[in-house]
Scaffold this motif. Sequence first.
Motif, PDB file in Angstrom:
ATOM      1  N   ARG A  18      36.737  23.027 -15.444  1.00  0.00           N
ATOM      2  CA  ARG A  18      36.688  23.959 -14.451  1.00  0.00           C
ATOM      3  C   ARG A  18      35.335  24.575 -14.448  1.00  0.00           C
ATOM      4  O   ARG A  18      34.567  24.753 -15.650  1.00  0.00           O
ATOM      5  CB  ARG A  18      37.947  24.972 -14.960  1.00  0.00           C
ATOM      6  CG  ARG A  18      39.365  24.297 -14.989  1.00  0.00           C
ATOM      7  CD  ARG A  18      40.436  25.112 -15.313  1.00  0.00           C
ATOM      8  NE  ARG A  18      41.722  24.279 -15.470  1.00  0.00           N
ATOM      9  CZ  ARG A  18      42.403  24.057 -14.465  1.00  0.00           C
ATOM     10  NH1 ARG A  18      42.188  24.526 -13.181  1.00  0.00           N
ATOM     11  NH2 ARG A  18      43.477  23.321 -14.497  1.00  0.00           N
ATOM     12  N   THR A  19      35.125  25.306 -13.308  1.00  0.00           N
ATOM     13  CA  THR A  19      33.812  25.648 -13.207  1.00  0.00           C
ATOM     14  C   THR A  19      33.474  27.081 -13.622  1.00  0.00           C
ATOM     15  O   THR A  19      32.300  27.620 -13.316  1.00  0.00           O
ATOM     16  CB  THR A  19      33.713  25.945 -11.486  1.00  0.00           C
ATOM     17  OG1 THR A  19      34.559  26.494 -11.144  1.00  0.00           O
ATOM     18  CG2 THR A  19      33.720  24.581 -10.887  1.00  0.00           C
ATOM     19  N   GLY A  20      34.422  27.722 -14.433  1.00  0.00           N
ATOM     20  CA  GLY A  20      33.979  28.923 -15.218  1.00  0.00           C
ATOM     21  C   GLY A  20      32.806  28.704 -16.099  1.00  0.00           C
ATOM     22  O   GLY A  20      32.010  29.781 -16.228  1.00  0.00           O
ATOM     23  N   VAL A  21      32.682  27.537 -16.859  1.00  0.00           N
ATOM     24  CA  VAL A  21      31.369  27.357 -17.522  1.00  0.00           C
ATOM     25  C   VAL A  21      30.394  27.409 -16.684  1.00  0.00           C
ATOM     26  O   VAL A  21      29.309  27.888 -17.401  1.00  0.00           O
ATOM     27  CB  VAL A  21      31.624  26.092 -18.239  1.00  0.00           C
ATOM     28  CG1 VAL A  21      31.726  24.863 -17.371  1.00  0.00           C
ATOM     29  CG2 VAL A  21      30.760  25.972 -19.480  1.00  0.00           C
ATOM     30  N   ALA A  22      30.381  26.845 -15.664  1.00  0.00           N
ATOM     31  CA  ALA A  22      28.952  26.928 -14.592  1.00  0.00           C
ATOM     32  C   ALA A  22      28.639  28.323 -14.509  1.00  0.00           C
ATOM     33  O   ALA A  22      27.467  28.694 -14.372  1.00  0.00           O
ATOM     34  CB  ALA A  22      29.141  26.126 -13.576  1.00  0.00           C
ATOM     35  N   HIS A  23      29.431  29.056 -13.975  1.00  0.00           N
ATOM     36  CA  HIS A  23      29.658  30.606 -13.555  1.00  0.00           C
ATOM     37  C   HIS A  23      28.734  31.251 -14.639  1.00  0.00           C
ATOM     38  O   HIS A  23      27.805  32.069 -14.526  1.00  0.00           O
ATOM     39  CB  HIS A  23      30.829  31.114 -13.377  1.00  0.00           C
ATOM     40  CG  HIS A  23      30.652  32.832 -13.040  1.00  0.00           C
ATOM     41  ND1 HIS A  23      30.156  32.969 -11.563  1.00  0.00           N
ATOM     42  CD2 HIS A  23      31.131  33.564 -14.009  1.00  0.00           C
ATOM     43  CE1 HIS A  23      30.141  34.641 -11.995  1.00  0.00           C
ATOM     44  NE2 HIS A  23      30.736  34.904 -13.172  1.00  0.00           N
ATOM     45  N   LEU A  24      29.091  30.932 -15.910  1.00  0.00           N
ATOM     46  CA  LEU A  24      28.597  31.661 -17.176  1.00  0.00           C
ATOM     47  C   LEU A  24      27.052  31.263 -17.234  1.00  0.00           C
ATOM     48  O   LEU A  24      26.043  31.911 -17.662  1.00  0.00           O
ATOM     49  CB  LEU A  24      29.021  31.383 -18.411  1.00  0.00           C
ATOM     50  CG  LEU A  24      30.815  32.030 -18.550  1.00  0.00           C
ATOM     51  CD1 LEU A  24      31.476  31.659 -19.782  1.00  0.00           C
ATOM     52  CD2 LEU A  24      30.479  33.576 -18.593  1.00  0.00           C
ATOM     53  N   ALA A  25      26.882  29.823 -17.030  1.00  0.00           N
ATOM     54  CA  ALA A  25      25.680  29.206 -17.292  1.00  0.00           C
ATOM     55  C   ALA A  25      24.632  29.798 -16.212  1.00  0.00           C
ATOM     56  O   ALA A  25      23.534  30.117 -16.682  1.00  0.00           O
ATOM     57  CB  ALA A  25      25.654  27.961 -17.407  1.00  0.00           C
ATOM     58  N   LEU A  26      24.952  29.729 -15.007  1.00  0.00           N
ATOM     59  CA  LEU A  26      24.063  30.013 -13.783  1.00  0.00           C
ATOM     60  C   LEU A  26      23.875  31.637 -13.613  1.00  0.00           C
ATOM     61  O   LEU A  26      22.948  31.756 -13.277  1.00  0.00           O
ATOM     62  CB  LEU A  26      24.805  29.765 -12.697  1.00  0.00           C
ATOM     63  CG  LEU A  26      24.968  28.042 -12.218  1.00  0.00           C
ATOM     64  CD1 LEU A  26      25.695  27.685 -11.071  1.00  0.00           C
ATOM     65  CD2 LEU A  26      23.560  27.587 -12.156  1.00  0.00           C
ATOM     66  N   THR A  27      24.840  32.273 -14.300  1.00  0.00           N
ATOM     67  CA  THR A  27      24.704  33.920 -14.137  1.00  0.00           C
ATOM     68  C   THR A  27      23.967  34.403 -15.619  1.00  0.00           C
ATOM     69  O   THR A  27      23.019  35.236 -15.073  1.00  0.00           O
ATOM     70  CB  THR A  27      26.087  34.514 -13.975  1.00  0.00           C
ATOM     71  OG1 THR A  27      26.779  33.966 -13.156  1.00  0.00           O
ATOM     72  CG2 THR A  27      25.891  36.051 -13.862  1.00  0.00           C
ATOM     73  N   SER A  28      24.089  33.731 -16.442  1.00  0.00           N
ATOM     74  CA  SER A  28      23.381  34.175 -17.528  1.00  0.00           C
ATOM     75  C   SER A  28      22.173  33.717 -18.116  1.00  0.00           C
ATOM     76  O   SER A  28      21.239  34.271 -18.465  1.00  0.00           O
ATOM     77  CB  SER A  28      24.523  34.234 -18.876  1.00  0.00           C
ATOM     78  OG  SER A  28      24.509  32.728 -19.289  1.00  0.00           O
ATOM     79  N   HIS A  29      21.937  32.464 -17.307  1.00  0.00           N
ATOM     80  CA  HIS A  29      20.659  31.684 -17.689  1.00  0.00           C
ATOM     81  C   HIS A  29      20.518  31.356 -19.184  1.00  0.00           C
ATOM     82  O   HIS A  29      19.538  30.774 -19.643  1.00  0.00           O
ATOM     83  CB  HIS A  29      19.432  32.328 -17.334  1.00  0.00           C
ATOM     84  CG  HIS A  29      19.303  32.541 -15.937  1.00  0.00           C
ATOM     85  ND1 HIS A  29      18.266  33.451 -15.174  1.00  0.00           N
ATOM     86  CD2 HIS A  29      20.101  32.127 -14.655  1.00  0.00           C
ATOM     87  CE1 HIS A  29      18.520  33.494 -13.742  1.00  0.00           C
ATOM     88  NE2 HIS A  29      19.473  32.479 -13.778  1.00  0.00           N
ATOM     89  N   ALA A  30      21.686  31.233 -19.825  1.00  0.00           N
ATOM     90  CA  ALA A  30      21.858  30.814 -21.319  1.00  0.00           C
ATOM     91  C   ALA A  30      21.651  29.347 -21.346  1.00  0.00           C
ATOM     92  O   ALA A  30      22.427  28.653 -20.545  1.00  0.00           O
ATOM     93  CB  ALA A  30      22.954  31.297 -22.114  1.00  0.00           C
ATOM     94  N   PRO A  31      21.313  28.608 -22.162  1.00  0.00           N
ATOM     95  CA  PRO A  31      21.187  27.234 -22.339  1.00  0.00           C
ATOM     96  C   PRO A  31      22.685  26.855 -23.021  1.00  0.00           C
ATOM     97  O   PRO A  31      23.378  27.576 -23.330  1.00  0.00           O
ATOM     98  CB  PRO A  31      20.052  26.896 -23.534  1.00  0.00           C
ATOM     99  CG  PRO A  31      20.149  28.478 -24.267  1.00  0.00           C
ATOM    100  CD  PRO A  31      20.246  29.612 -23.350  1.00  0.00           C
ATOM    101  N   VAL A  32      22.941  25.667 -22.389  1.00  0.00           N
ATOM    102  CA  VAL A  32      24.203  25.110 -22.697  1.00  0.00           C
ATOM    103  C   VAL A  32      23.977  24.069 -23.711  1.00  0.00           C
ATOM    104  O   VAL A  32      23.379  23.278 -23.597  1.00  0.00           O
ATOM    105  CB  VAL A  32      25.129  24.610 -21.338  1.00  0.00           C
ATOM    106  CG1 VAL A  32      26.323  24.270 -21.934  1.00  0.00           C
ATOM    107  CG2 VAL A  32      25.117  25.739 -20.279  1.00  0.00           C
ATOM    108  N   VAL A  33      24.819  24.180 -24.834  1.00  0.00           N
ATOM    109  CA  VAL A  33      24.687  23.267 -25.915  1.00  0.00           C
ATOM    110  C   VAL A  33      26.321  22.388 -25.932  1.00  0.00           C
ATOM    111  O   VAL A  33      27.132  23.093 -25.964  1.00  0.00           O
ATOM    112  CB  VAL A  33      24.626  23.787 -27.280  1.00  0.00           C
ATOM    113  CG1 VAL A  33      24.719  22.750 -28.333  1.00  0.00           C
ATOM    114  CG2 VAL A  33      23.325  24.205 -27.464  1.00  0.00           C
ATOM    115  N   PRO A  34      26.161  21.141 -25.345  1.00  0.00           N
ATOM    116  CA  PRO A  34      27.473  20.389 -25.521  1.00  0.00           C
ATOM    117  C   PRO A  34      27.916  20.184 -26.824  1.00  0.00           C
ATOM    118  O   PRO A  34      27.138  19.719 -27.570  1.00  0.00           O
ATOM    119  CB  PRO A  34      27.163  19.243 -24.604  1.00  0.00           C
ATOM    120  CG  PRO A  34      25.707  18.922 -24.643  1.00  0.00           C
ATOM    121  CD  PRO A  34      25.212  20.378 -24.901  1.00  0.00           C
TER     122      PRO A  34
END
Length: 230
Positions: free
Chosen positions: A137-153
């Motif tokens: 679900r796209t909530g994870v992308a909203h967090l990534a795109l808004t915060s600019h925080a790196p995403v560790v899978p």
Amino acid sequence: MRLEEPVLYDMTRRIGSLLGRAVYRPTIEGVEHIPATGPVLLASNHLSFCDSVVIPLAVPRRVRFLAKAEYFEGAGVRGRLSKATFSALGAVPVRRGRGRDAVDALEIGLRILKDGEAFAIYPEGSRSPDGRLYRGRTGVAHLALTSHAPVVPVALSGTQEIQPIGARLPRVRPIRIRFGAPLDFSFGYDHLKPGRARRVVTDEIMAAIQALSGQEEAGGYNEHASRAEG
């Protein structure tokens, strides 16, 4: 004397990590990919209730994650123990079932990231009922795109054998936790419409999780998922 939350968390993580490693002897790979400081979004597959215990104990810094408010509101000794445990593990209570719950959950996640902390999320929304990897679900992308925080899978395996859905007591089973290289979504998506950008980023994150976990892809959403979980 009341311990400050970060101190209590650090004590709980250290003791829990030692006990967990002694009992379960987990295989942990890629911890070096997790930034030591600053905001980071940990995006994980979700197989068991105990995933929210395994991740904080495997990561060498405080990890915040969302948990049902009911875990903090129980009565009696059991209720107090539940609240103390989840608080010590870095959980943040969130309501579910109302129209704004998903939005409220994302706002909490953004505040945590903006405070420079690590925040864990399960893009599938809820535990996989069959071990397959469901569409994110796209909530994870909203967090990534808004915060600019790196995403560790993050890829967990074996945790479903420790506490399968419906099981009341944990069992001792081998588990593996794999952390992948950070993904940077801070630029390169401005040319896309917001909804499309969120979908593209979410699919990239899920592909990275699948590459680590080797799970069969379900090809659709987990219909049991609560939208408050992302």
